[in-house]
Design a protein around this motif. Structure first.
Motif, mmCIF file in Angstrom:
data_model
loop_
_atom_site.group_PDB
_atom_site.id
_atom_site.type_symbol
_atom_site.label_atom_id
_atom_site.label_comp_id
_atom_site.label_asym_id
_atom_site.label_seq_id
_atom_site.Cartn_x
_atom_site.Cartn_y
_atom_site.Cartn_z
ATOM 1 N N PRO A 261 0.810 -1.228 0.000
ATOM 2 C CA PRO A 261 0.000 0.000 0.000
ATOM 3 C C PRO A 261 0.839 1.271 0.000
ATOM 4 O O PRO A 261 0.462 2.280 -0.617
ATOM 5 N N GLN B 113 -5.040 11.443 -1.815
ATOM 6 C CA GLN B 113 -5.429 10.938 -0.505
ATOM 7 C C GLN B 113 -5.339 12.031 0.552
ATOM 8 O O GLN B 113 -6.213 12.161 1.418
ATOM 9 N N GLU C 135 -8.166 4.924 1.594
ATOM 10 C CA GLU C 135 -6.843 4.516 1.129
ATOM 11 C C GLU C 135 -5.743 5.157 1.966
ATOM 12 O O GLU C 135 -4.724 4.528 2.254
#
Length: 1849
Positions: free
Chosen positions: A201, A264, A304
């Motif tokens: 990630p 993000q 996220e």
């Protein structure tokens, strides 16, 4: 083999096509040598003429047979060429939905653009340990192959994942790493595998972005090395990155985004911790809004970011560093919004107080003045002085963007560095597996420096790939000893030399970058001058002088020279970097630039206006920042890093994954042939095919070739040596020996030879089919001919007969005509003829009648014999059934009697209460009262009408009487008138008047009579109407009663269903909680084992150091459930020793482990509490339902209650009378037997019979009460239940009552209620009469018992006077006599019952004989003991007293049973041991005990009995310390032996049986009534008296669960290697499964071949398991659960492999599976385990096998499949249909439309989308209480156990 043999009519070929690349066609005419064209017909029916190339005369590619289409491996195709590869991929991808395909050593992965359920843990487990060729292609198969080769060869491995953007490279690499993390596990407690996965990630957030081709495109290359230790467990990882696209930070094309992390942050700007970043929407910043696509569909950037932050935390980057990273990223966004304006043409300026520059300075901790100064100026240095020069606006903007890119590159490198630090451990790395996720070959309309570097890297990788493929081919040929000939393949070394060699493109580029006046144009001219004439791979475009063309291995690419120099330099303003380094408020920023070099231009020039600078290479930390090495260009750095990468890859064994993008529109399962071919050419797949096709691509073992092509051999060709047979046959079939080669184990074929052999095989089979058809048709035609011939003969026969009869008739007529001439002769002949005819007819009649009677009698006898047999067999069957039924009824009666007694106690209290009934009928009473009042009013009206009628009649009668009197008076007057003749006139007048009055009176009377008649008629009509109304009311009443009964039945059914559903739900919840609890126990055990392993590792690796010792409190707390105060000292010693050796352990790891163990303990306790709560809720719900049901049924009328009370009082009186009779009988017995024979058997038998009679009487009373209560309160109970369940619906009775509107209906209801009362009263009276009859029979039976008692007393008195031997014989003789008499009486009454009684008598006789033998043995034993005692007394001289007798006298004297001491009676079933012998007890009984010897020689469960007997003694002496230490030592020792020998099935099974037996003993002798009801009186005396060991029972239950799970794992480890081979691969039915022509080249396995397992191997292993458990005395219910789990494992593993193996999905394999399953069912039947549920676990496998065999064409077949495959999920059904593969070309594939039909029909199914079954699932185990009938006092301890220190008490 000439071309004419293959290019014949109906042969299929591939021809080029502009749209579809290749198009299929079929020859309509045979090809002959010299033809210039081919006559073809396309698939759509169009006929075309294909012209051959006149120069080459190359024929079009032949198409593979349909049976080979859809193969797992492209190299298995007979014809290896581009169209065959393309078509095979398309069929697999579009039709079968399979995205993975092998191409030799390459895995081709096509992006489905859809989430598929093929990456779960179940799939990982399925591929773990499997060979690469055994399963369907998958990324997990490649990962498993790499892992096994690393473990086998101890050589490092690499997985190279390549492909263009959007092809799925990142996802493939991610799944490969997930596979390693799941399969290998971690070698430490730091959870390295989680950290490795957590890096994904982070790297996706900072290195991935949305492009027009991919929403999550990796904009950098990475190589991750996953390290393993000597046990091949993950210990760490290291990441290297390549070519970060820095230009994306400052520029994005349309429909693209910047890196995900920016979006993000903007999406999370509302969070409190991000307020100081001063961020807002992504559309507010220049760097995030240029692509005009800030949002990705289906992606939540806020979530996220949360995932990214969690990954940072897991990798050890704390919150402060995270916020620092976010500050830098926010500063980059603000820097991009800094607006630079023109001051003049040569300078620029930033307006004061620029908001974004202020925010940037605050975030990075620099001054506004310095930053604004150096954004618009630059410093020039000369030899003597330094100048500051302003920058134009365009250059200043470029400098700003260069700074942003530089900051982001530094940040990217810093994150990668810290991720690597987090993944590095102190454990020494033994080997590694590298995963390379790198870009594929790229070519665009405008190609620049980035594409040049990417294609350069692909050239290097392609060269390495070609060499590896060539090497593997060479090794295969050498291994098989095939003559090696050089295969010509493309070598791209010249292209690599063109780029990287001296004076190559990169060298010239670096040289031009060093020139002060260097430019792109001058560099292009140098390229032209140097390479245009010397290299054939370098070309110059015709229309451009600023571009060049390179012929790469995949395609020609034209590169534009613009921007090459600037991108190669990659410069940034040094003063800007110095300003950032001078930041004192932001330490992270200083750290970013601390080790970085001063990235300035070699010429001192400022950054130009170049476009997207894409390349960033991580600097080498080892070099000095002040040296000149830091000035290396990007190309030079990339060349060096690429060289290091190639060295790494060359030192490893590579595995290749080629990702293909099927279309450019991201459409799911849509295949674009043009794009696919382009990528296949670029990624080297076709080169692999070409190399394989150049040699011998098809390879068969001799056995496979023999099995497949046996049909082409003659019987004489088959030799014992299969290899020689194959050689001889192949030499005959293929004349050209260059088309094949014979190896040591395989036959190698050229391309197309397998197709040729398949053609020969198909022709041979087709000829055989034709021959079979010819023969069958000949047989059918001959059969038809014979039928016709027979019919013709029959017709002829009948015709000729008819003609003969006609001729005879003519002759008779002729003869008669002749005879007529002579009358006399005619008469005589006629008479004689008739006489003969009559005689003949008589004889025929008699003979035929005789034969018919004989036949009839024979048939009649046979028929009667059949009837007799039928009746006899039916009678025998009914007798057997009656006996079974009686036994079952007796058993049911006993159980129901027990339950009824319990029920009676509760019903007695509720039965006397009528309050509830009064409440229910309160409304009914009011209605009845109103009805009564209305009836009374109607009665009063009728009475008044009757009174009026009576009054009228009375008045009429009185008037009539008065008129009669008047008439009499008139008569007197008339007489007087006669006397008085003088008054005649007046009297006549008076008479006339009276006549008139009389007529008027008569008229009035007539009127009254008419009125009365009318009234009477009206009353009759009213009565008839009332009767009709009454009838209608009765009918309505019947309808209402019927409706009430139906509703009551519906309510009852509804209640039963609801109770069943609730019970089922509660049971399922209970099983789920039990499963969770048992899984938690497993996890707890795993952590305990892990903790022990850590201690052992620390003991073996570390050296103890002197110092202060402290106790490991966490360990002691974790063991608290199993250890108590008795072993505190031992734990202290153990923890101190562990402290000495584990002092070097990482404190953080220890704390994490302790915290984890504490959490698991808490979770275990919470789950246990939750389980108890669930069980308690279940019990409460069941008790509540029972209470409500009983309460509803307990309602009864007061009248019936009084009747019941009277009946109870009568029963009490009868019971009292029986008690008095018992007392009197006891008194009589005492008087008759005297004081010498108290408690004789006769008394006991009589008392038992009396007690049984009383109990039977109570049971009868209870049954009557229950039946009465059910009959009366059925409606009320249903009404009450309905109100309880549905509070919103009105009750049935309320509705019924509300419908009764008028008085007549109420009246009928009242009458019905009274009828019900009368019915109940009648039933009560009937029951009373029945009770009276039963009492009378009991009294008569009691009298008989008294008489029998007297006889028994007399016999007893006589027997007491006899010696013991005669006494026994007399009692035995008496018993035989009594039984004989009973038998004779029973025989006289009922012959059937007499036979049953005879069997009972025989059993009693056998029992008596056994008792006699036992008593004889006891007497002999006692005599021997007396002899021994007498001998001892004589030796001791103590036998001289006067009253003492000799041993011989003692033997001869009668022995009284009371005076003989019996050891069995004195022994209390306890074993005493000393406390210091406890360790010896545990050691000899548990640790050193051999299960096999105990199982064979001793009773089952002996160790458990011995331990419990020791425990009983500790409880008997009230020693809590001893109890605690014994139980604790036992539990810990069992754990220890299981840990030591946990892989031995016999040991685990033995201790599972003994632990369960120990647990059952603790329950059986606990003193709880629930467990004592199955005990004998003696066993109840042995119950524990001082301690409640309920907690230890729970501990033992948990231990049993752990042992059970260990047993299942042990069995699974033994069965796992056998299942696939025995159930799928082995041909149980020989000759059914045919070998398909796959030619697949399997990878070698890391595990040595252990031989082929068969189904018999599995059955033998199952029998071994079963016999072992039976020998160990395992509970039968537990054995059933174990067998059920075994069959589940077999079914799940078999089905999972079937779903992942295309070669196993065929019709013949379905037959094999069904046969194997039938053998398993037969095994269950032989073992008597059909009811254990094991067969049901195989249902999915059975249905899958049936699915392989059923028809799959029409809609009816689809419907049948949907109704048949109920145990399979939709995904499994579709998977099987997609994988179905015909073994022969005569079979048909499943069409895509049929599969879509199946999916449509199964669309509404609610089921899990999981494809595979969970093979790790373990059914929750239960341990039903199983009391032991073994008496503890009879247990003998064998000497072999070495337990002589135990003393029997």
């Amino acid at each position: 083999m000439a071309a004419s043999e293959l290019y014949t009519k109906c042969a299929r070929v591939w021809i080029p096509d502009a749209e579809e690349v290749w198009k299929s066609a079929e020859l309509t005419k045979d090809y002959k040598n010299g033809d210039a064209s081919l006559q073809l017909m396309l698939e759509d029916g169009t006929n075309i003429e294909h012209t051959l190339d006149p120069k080459t005369k190359n024929l079009p590619y032949l198409r593979n047979p349909d049976i080979l289409v859809g193969e797992n491996d492209l190299t298995a195709l007979s014809y290896l060429h581009e169209p065959a590869v393309l078509h095979n991929l398309k069929v697999r991808f579009v039709d079968s939905k399979l995205i993975y395909t092998y191409c030799g050593i390459v895995l081709v992965a096509i992006n489905p653009y859809e989430t598929l359920p093929i990456y779960g843990t179940d799939i990982i487990n399925a591929y773990s340990g499997q060979n690469m060729g055994d399963m369907d292609p998958h990324i997990f198969a490649v990962a498993e192959e790499a892992y096994k080769q690393m473990a086998r060869d101890e050589r490092n491995q690499s997985i190279i994942v390549s492909g263009e953007s959007g092809a799925g490279k990142t996802v493939s690499a991610k799944y490969a790493m997930r596979y390693f993390a799941t399969v290998s596990g971690s070698a430490s407690e730091a959870n390295v595998e989680e950290k490795v996965l957590a890096s994904n990630p982070i790297m996706e957030a900072i290195g991935n972005a949305k492009t027009t081709r991919n929403d999550n495109s990796s904009r950098f290359g990475k190589y991750i090395e996953i390290g393993f230790d000597t046990r091949f467990r993950i210990i760490g990882a290291n990441m290297r990155t390549y070519l970060l696209e820095k230009s994306r930070v400052v520029f994005q094309a349309d429909e693209e985004r910047n890196y995900h992390i920016f979006y993000q942050l903007c999406a999370s700007s509302h969070l409190p911790e991000f307020k100081n970043l001063k961020l807002s929407s992504a559309n507010d910043f220049l760097y995030t809004r240029q692509g005009r696509s800030p949002v990705i569909a289906g992606v939540d950037d806020t979530k996220e970011l949360s995932t990214t932050r969690n990954a940072f935390t897991l990798l050890g980057i704390n919150e402060s560093y995270q916020m620092g990273l976010f500050q830098v990223l926010a500063a980059i966004l603000h820097l991009g919004n800094v607006e630079i304006k023109d001051r003049d043409s040569d300078s620029s300026v930033i307006p004061p107080n620029n908001r974004h520059l202020t925010a940037f300075c605050e975030l990075v901790g620099v001054t506004y003045q310095d930053m604004s100064q150096w954004l618009c100026h630059r410093k020039l240095k000369t030899a003597t002085e330094t100048y500051v020069k302003p920058l134009p606006r365009l250059q200043a903007t470029n400098a700003r963007d260069a700074l942003s890119k530089h900051i982001y590159a530094k940040l990217f490198n810093w994150i990668v560095e810290h991720v690597n630090k987090a993944l590095i451990t102190n454990v020494k790395q033994h080997s590694f597996i590298g995963v390379l996720d790198i870009y594929g070959f790229e070519t665009f309309e405008i190609n620049s420096f980035e594409q040049f570097c990417i294609n350069y890297a692909n050239e290097k990788l392609q060269q390495q790939f070609n060499m590896h493929v060539f090497k593997l081919e060479q090794e295969e040929y050498m291994k098989e000893q095939i003559p090696w000939t050089l295969i010509d393949f493309y070598d791209n070394q010249p292209c690599i030399n063109l780029i990287e060699a001296k004076m190559g493109i990169l060298d010239l580029l670096d040289e031009e970058c060093k020139m002060p006046k260097g430019s792109d144009d001058s560099w292009a001219q140098k390229l032209y001058n140097t390479h245009l004439k010397t290299s054939s791979l370098f070309e110059k475009p015709r229309m451009s002088n600023r571009a060049f063309i390179i012929k790469h291995f995949a395609d020609k690419v034209e590169y534009q020279c613009d921007g090459f120099l600037e991108k190669n330099k990659d410069t940034v303003n040094e003063e800007q970097i110095n300003v950032l380094k001078a930041s004192k408020k932001f330490e992270l920023l200083v750290e970013l630039f601390h080790d970085g070099e001063k990235a300035i231009s070699p010429t001192g020039q400022v950054p130009g206006t170049g476009g997207r600078t894409r390349l960033s290479i991580k600097p080498d930390k080892s070099r000095d920042s002040k040296s000149k090495e830091h000035k290396k260009t990007v190309g030079c750095q990339f060349r060096n890093s690429l060289q290091m990468l190639m060295e790494t890859l060359n030192a490893t064994t590579p595995h290749y994954v080629r990702c293909i993008k099927p279309n450019d529109f991201k459409m799911a399962f849509t295949f674009d042939p043009k794009r696919a071919v382009q990528q296949l050419r670029a990624c080297g797949v076709l080169e692999t095919i070409r190399i394989s096709a150049a040699g011998f691509p098809s390879r068969w073992t001799y056995q496979e070739f023999f099995s497949r092509y046996r049909v082409l051999m003659k019987q004489k060709d088959v030799l014992p040596d299969k290899k020689l047979t194959c050689k001889n046959v192949l030499e005959k079939l293929v004349q050209d020996q260059d088309k094949y080669q014979f190896g040591k184990t395989k036959i190698f074929f050229r391309a197309g030879q397998v197709a040729y052999l398949e053609k020969l095989r198909a022709d041979k089979l087709r000829a055989a089919c034709i021959r079979i058809q010819k023969t069958i048709r000949c047989w059918l035609a001959r059969k038809k001919y014979l039928r016709k011939r027979s019919a013709a003969i029959t017709i002829q026969r009948f015709t000729r007969g008819y003609q003969a009869r006609c001729l005879a008739k003519f002759m008779r007529r002729t003869q008669a005509a002749t005879v007529i001439q002579k009358y006399q002769r005619m008469y005589m002949e006629k008479k004689r003829y008739r006489q003969k005819q009559a005689a003949a007819l008589a004889m025929q009649t008699i003979l035929r009648a005789y034969m018919a009677r004989q036949k009839y009698q024979a048939l009649l006898r046979e028929h009667k014999a059949v009837i007799i047999q039928r009746h006899v067999r039916g009678w025998l069957a009914r007798c057997w059934y009656k006996r079974c039924l009686v036994s079952i009824v007796v058993l049911q009666c006993s159980i129901r009697r027990m339950r009824a007694r319990r029920e009676l106690k509760k019903l007695k209290i509720e039965a006397r209460s009528v309050e509830h009934f009064k409440k229910l009928n309160k409304g009914m009473e009011n209605k009845i009262m109103q009805l009564q009042r209305r009836i009374d009013e109607q009665t009063k009206e009728n009475r008044s009408v009757n009174e009026k009628l009576v009054g009228l009649e009375n008045s009429y009668t009185a008037e009539s009487e008065r008129m009669r009197g008047e008439l009499n008076r008139l008569r007197g007057v008339e007489e007087e008138a006669k006397k008085k003749t003088n008054q005649v006139t007046s009297l006549l007048e008076e008479l006339e008047r009276l006549r008139k009055e009389l007529s008027a009176t008569q008229q009035e009377k007539k009127t009254i009579e008419d009125w009365a008649q009318t009234y009477r008629n009206e009353m009759e009509m009213m009565v008839s109407e009332l009767k009709e109304q009454n009838g209608s009311l009765k009918k309505e009443k019947d309808d209402l009663n019927r409706l009430i009964q139906e509703q009551s039945q519906q309510m009852t059914e509804k209640m039963v269903r609801s109770i069943a559903q609730e019970t089922q739900q509660l049971e399922s919840d209970l099983n789920e909680e039990r499963s969770r609890y048992q899984n938690l126990l497993t996890e707890h055990l795993r952590l305990e084992e892990k903790y022990d392993d850590l201690k052992e590792e620390m003991v073996s690796s570390n050296v103890s150091k002197p110092g202060h010792r402290r106790t490991d409190s966490t360990h002691s707390s974790n063991e608290s459930e199993y250890t108590y105060n008795s072993e505190y000292a031992e734990l202290e010693e153990g923890s101190r020793a562990a402290e000495d050796v584990t002092r070097g352990m990482d404190t953080s790891l220890t704390l994490k482990l302790q915290k984890r163990l504490t959490e698991l303990e808490q979770e275990k306790q919470s789950l246990r509490n939750e389980l108890e709560n669930k069980e308690e809720q279940f019990q409460r719900a069941r008790a509540r339902d029972d209470a409500e049901f009983k309460k509803a049924r307990g309602a009864e009328l007061e009248y019936e209650s009084l009747k019941r009370q009277e009946l109870e009082s009568e029963n009490k009186k009868l019971k009292h009378n029986l008690a008095e009779m018992r007392q009197s009988l006891l008194g009589d017995a005492a008087a008759g037997a005297g004081a010498g024979a108290p408690g004789t058997p006769a008394y006991k038998v009589l008392l038992e019979q009396l007690n049984a009679s009383c109990e039977e009487l109570d049971v009868r009373k209870e049954e009557v009460l229950i039946l009465r209560s059910q009959l009366v309160s059925q409606k009320e109970a249903m009404h009450h239940k309905d109100e309880k369940e549905t509070m919103t619906e009105p009750s049935v009775y309320a509705e019924d009552v509300s419908k009764l509107k008028d008085a007549d209906e109420l009246k009928q209801a009242c009458i019905g209620l009274k009828d019900t009362n009368r019915l109940l009263e009648h039933q009560l009276q009937t029951q009373r009469r029945t009770y009276d009859n039963e009492v009378e029979s009991l009294r008569s039976e009691l009298q008989n018992v008294k008489e029998e008692n007297n006889r028994q007393q007399q016999l007893l008195a006589q027997n007491l006077q006899l010696p013991p031997e005669a006494r026994i014989e007399a009692s035995l003789q008496h018993e035989i006599t009594r039984l004989t008499n009973e038998n004779l009486e029973l025989l006289a009454e009922d012959p059937t019952a007499s036979r049953e009684a005879r069997v009972i008598i025989l059993r009693r006789m056998v029992d008596l004989m056994e008792q006699l033998e036992k008593q004889d043995r006891t007497i002999r034993k006692l005599k021997k003991q007396l002899k021994v005692y007498s001998k001892r007394i004589g030796e001791m001289g103590a036998g001289q007293t006067e009253g003492q007798t000799s041993p011989g006298q003692m033997v001869d004297e009668p022995i009284h049973p009371v005076n003989i001491p019996r050891r069995e009676k004195d022994f209390q079933g306890m074993l005493e041991y000393k406390k210091e012998d406890e360790l010896k007890l545990v050691k000899n009984l548990i640790l050193e005990l051999k299960p096999r010897g105990v199982a064979v020689n001793l009773i089952p469960g002996l160790p458990a009995y011995i331990l419990f007997m020791c425990l009983r003694h500790a409880d008997y002496v009230n020693d809590d310390q001893k109890v605690r230490t014994l139980l604790t030592s036992t539990i810990n020792s069992i754990k220890k032996i299981l840990k030591k020998r946990g892989d031995d099935f016999e040991t685990v099974s033995f201790w599972l049986a003994n632990t369960c037996r120990f647990l059952h003993c603790l329950k059986q002798y606990s003193g709880d009534e629930a467990f004592m009801k199955h005990n004998t009186q003696r066993q109840n005396e042995h119950c524990l008296s001082n301690f409640d060991l309920a907690e230890y029972r729970q501990v033992l239950s948990d231990l049993s669960i752990q042992i059970y799970q260990q047993l299942i794992k042990c069995m699974e480890n033994i069965l796992q290697p056998m299942i696939v081979s025995g159930m799928l691969e082995h041909e149980t039915i020989q000759g059914v499964s045919g070998v398909k022509p796959t030619g697949l080249r399997k990878r070698t396995s890391s595990i040595a071949d252990e031989g082929t397992y068969t189904l018999d191997s599995i059955l033998r292993q199952l029998s071994a398991f079963h016999s072992t458990m039976c020998q160990h005395g395992t509970d039968p219910e537990l054995i059933k659960q174990v067998v059920k789990q075994q069959f589940y494992i077999i079914g799940a593993v078999t089905l999972n492999n079937l779903l992942l193996r295309k070669d196993m999905c065929s019709w013949s394999k379905g037959m094999q599976i069904r046969y194997n399953v039938s053998q398993l069912e037969e095994w269950l039947r032989d073992k008597g385990l059909m009811t254990c549920g094991a067969k049901e676990t195989l249902e999915p496998l059975i249905q899958a096998a049936q699915l392989l065999q059923v028809k799959k064409k029409t809609d009816e077949d689809a419907e049948a499949i949907c109704s048949m495959c109920l145990a399979l999920t939709t995904a499994q059904i579709v998977k099987v249909l997609n994988l179905y593969t015909p073994v022969n070309e005569f079979e048909e594939r499943v069409s895509v439309s049929f599969i879509r039909t199946i999916q449509t029909r199964l669309r509404d199914r609610c089921e899990s989308p999981q494809l595979l079954m969970d093979t790790k699932m373990i059914y929750p185990v239960t341990f039903p209480f199983s009391p032991s009938s073994l008496a503890l006092e009879t247990i003998q301890i064998p000497s072999s156990l070495n337990l002589a220190f135990l003393t029997r008490v």
